[in-house]
Design an enzyme around this catalytic site. Sequence first.
Site, mmCIF file in Angstrom:
data_model
loop_
_atom_site.group_PDB
_atom_site.id
_atom_site.type_symbol
_atom_site.label_atom_id
_atom_site.label_comp_id
_atom_site.label_asym_id
_atom_site.label_seq_id
_atom_site.Cartn_x
_atom_site.Cartn_y
_atom_site.Cartn_z
ATOM 1 N N ASP A 66 65.929 17.325 68.703
ATOM 2 C CA ASP A 66 67.107 18.526 69.032
ATOM 3 C C ASP A 66 68.243 17.813 69.706
ATOM 4 O O ASP A 66 68.024 17.101 70.549
ATOM 5 C CB ASP A 66 66.354 19.669 70.145
ATOM 6 N N HIS A 89 78.815 24.685 75.245
ATOM 7 C CA HIS A 89 77.617 24.734 75.844
ATOM 8 C C HIS A 89 77.399 23.615 76.782
ATOM 9 O O HIS A 89 76.891 23.760 77.977
ATOM 10 C CB HIS A 89 76.338 24.829 74.864
ATOM 11 N N GLU A 147 67.602 29.425 73.168
ATOM 12 C CA GLU A 147 68.722 28.573 72.728
ATOM 13 C C GLU A 147 69.079 28.933 71.166
ATOM 14 O O GLU A 147 68.226 28.536 70.367
ATOM 15 C CB GLU A 147 68.608 27.040 72.855
ATOM 16 N N GLU A 160 69.958 28.332 67.812
ATOM 17 C CA GLU A 160 70.494 26.889 67.140
ATOM 18 C C GLU A 160 70.237 27.050 65.555
ATOM 19 O O GLU A 160 69.762 27.928 65.135
ATOM 20 C CB GLU A 160 69.742 25.781 67.644
ATOM 21 N N ASP A 186 65.306 27.497 70.131
ATOM 22 C CA ASP A 186 64.640 26.475 71.117
ATOM 23 C C ASP A 186 64.368 27.081 72.455
ATOM 24 O O ASP A 186 65.191 27.153 73.274
ATOM 25 C CB ASP A 186 65.624 25.539 71.245
ATOM 26 N N ARG A 227 63.947 27.125 82.225
ATOM 27 C CA ARG A 227 64.942 26.552 82.936
ATOM 28 C C ARG A 227 64.431 25.923 84.161
ATOM 29 O O ARG A 227 64.900 24.808 84.419
ATOM 30 C CB ARG A 227 66.087 27.466 83.115
ATOM 31 N N GLN A 245 62.163 22.986 83.299
ATOM 32 C CA GLN A 245 63.176 21.946 82.838
ATOM 33 C C GLN A 245 64.103 21.278 83.816
ATOM 34 O O GLN A 245 63.913 20.335 84.050
ATOM 35 C CB GLN A 245 64.057 22.700 81.911
ATOM 36 N N LYS A 295 60.384 22.649 77.330
ATOM 37 C CA LYS A 295 60.693 22.912 75.772
ATOM 38 C C LYS A 295 59.364 22.782 75.001
ATOM 39 O O LYS A 295 59.785 23.732 73.886
ATOM 40 C CB LYS A 295 61.748 21.800 75.230
ATOM 41 N N THR A 310 58.873 26.317 69.669
ATOM 42 C CA THR A 310 60.235 26.383 68.992
ATOM 43 C C THR A 310 59.934 27.183 67.789
ATOM 44 O O THR A 310 59.286 26.603 66.839
ATOM 45 C CB THR A 310 60.654 24.933 68.577
ATOM 46 N N GLU A 339 73.683 30.544 80.064
ATOM 47 C CA GLU A 339 75.402 30.852 80.047
ATOM 48 C C GLU A 339 75.762 32.023 79.940
ATOM 49 O O GLU A 339 76.791 32.271 80.633
ATOM 50 C CB GLU A 339 75.724 30.029 78.637
#
Length: 406
Positions: free
Chosen positions: A121, A128, A194, A196, A228, A232, A235, A248, A252, A355
């Site tokens: 990844d 971002h 996420e 992607e 993904d 948080r 992480q 993570k 996925t 975000e």
Amino acid sequence: MTTPRSWLASAQDSPFGVHNLPYGVFTAADRPGHRRIGVRIGESVLDAGAAARAAGEPSVLLDADTLNPLLGAGRSAWTRTRAALTHWLTDESFRDALSPLLLPVAEVELHLPFEVADYVDFYASEHHATNLGRIFRPGSDPLTPNWKHLPIGYHGRAGTVVVSGTPVVRPHGQRKAPADAVPSFGPTRRLDIEAEVGFVVGTPSTLGTPVTLGDFREHVFGVCLVNDWSARDIQAWEYVPLGPFLGKSFATSVSPWIVPLDALEHARVTPPARDVEPLPYLDDRGGEPWGLDLAMEVRLNGHPVSRPPFASMYWTAAQQLTHMTVNGASLRTGDLFASGTVSGPAPETRGALIELTWNGEEPVKLPDGTTRTFLEDGDEVTITATAPGPDGAVIGFGEVTGRVAP
Ligand code: MN
């Protein structure tokens, strides 16, 4: 060259017309448990192996229960197979033989279309990376010094790549808020997405031999959508100094349809201007850079919360593939590498909740009157995308969706 028309009515003006022809793997009620390669055409799925036999051109690449044999067969086989499918679905003389091999897409179950070998990844959106830098390292330069010199990435967990629709169980782990003296253990309180784009490697490479920018299309078979999922809090506590790990690796999700790279020629665009000159092995100026104009949409419980523009990505997939192998690391058939969260410059184009809500400070409002900072149990996130095709046609990617289970 204008694209020929299909004899199948639902393929006309469809994002899944003969200009697209994405591959997947399905089971259906006529042969329960029997996985087959399917090709999406209009609102139908063509049983590809049976179609090849019916057309008098049996194919061991299409008569398989995963896409891996086709992926490993290389670019000339991909081109041949795509040409044959296009021929069968546009030449009226195949209509009678192939019509019984078309199943309504709503009546099939779609599976993970290939065995994922290695999973990488990346982190290729400048917007971002800048937003996360501002959130996590306020007061310092939001981009790390290496960011514009190399595509930053990490090796993820291939075995937990799941197909769209698979429930995502809220992971447990160590969480420690900045104000806490010690970590606690429990379910993540900051489950995020996420949005992607994923690239599927077909042709392997030799250990010790890097893949150059110009070899991208020899190795990459197609493109899918990726979510993904990210915890948080887990992480944030674990990632220093070695990067993403258990925050993570729990899941996925990928979309079930792999859009062939050959279908995306009209979606190619020049990447954004780079204000730092890359080292020669990453320099795509003067070549044919692989910016791709995918318009993505993220929906939370059916409500659109973001529209990330893939064309805004700083690093292209070709640069990522080249960087990933520049040390001599080899590719395997079935390798998957993902772009990194796709976020555009505008707030409503950010591809992750961290975000969109600015680290939980600005909750997203939903039409039912509730708000979200991070995901709650029962929430469903769906990512879709389209891209320009030939003659004004649209390329559909389908969707990657997942619901949070407690
Ligand atoms: Mn990611």
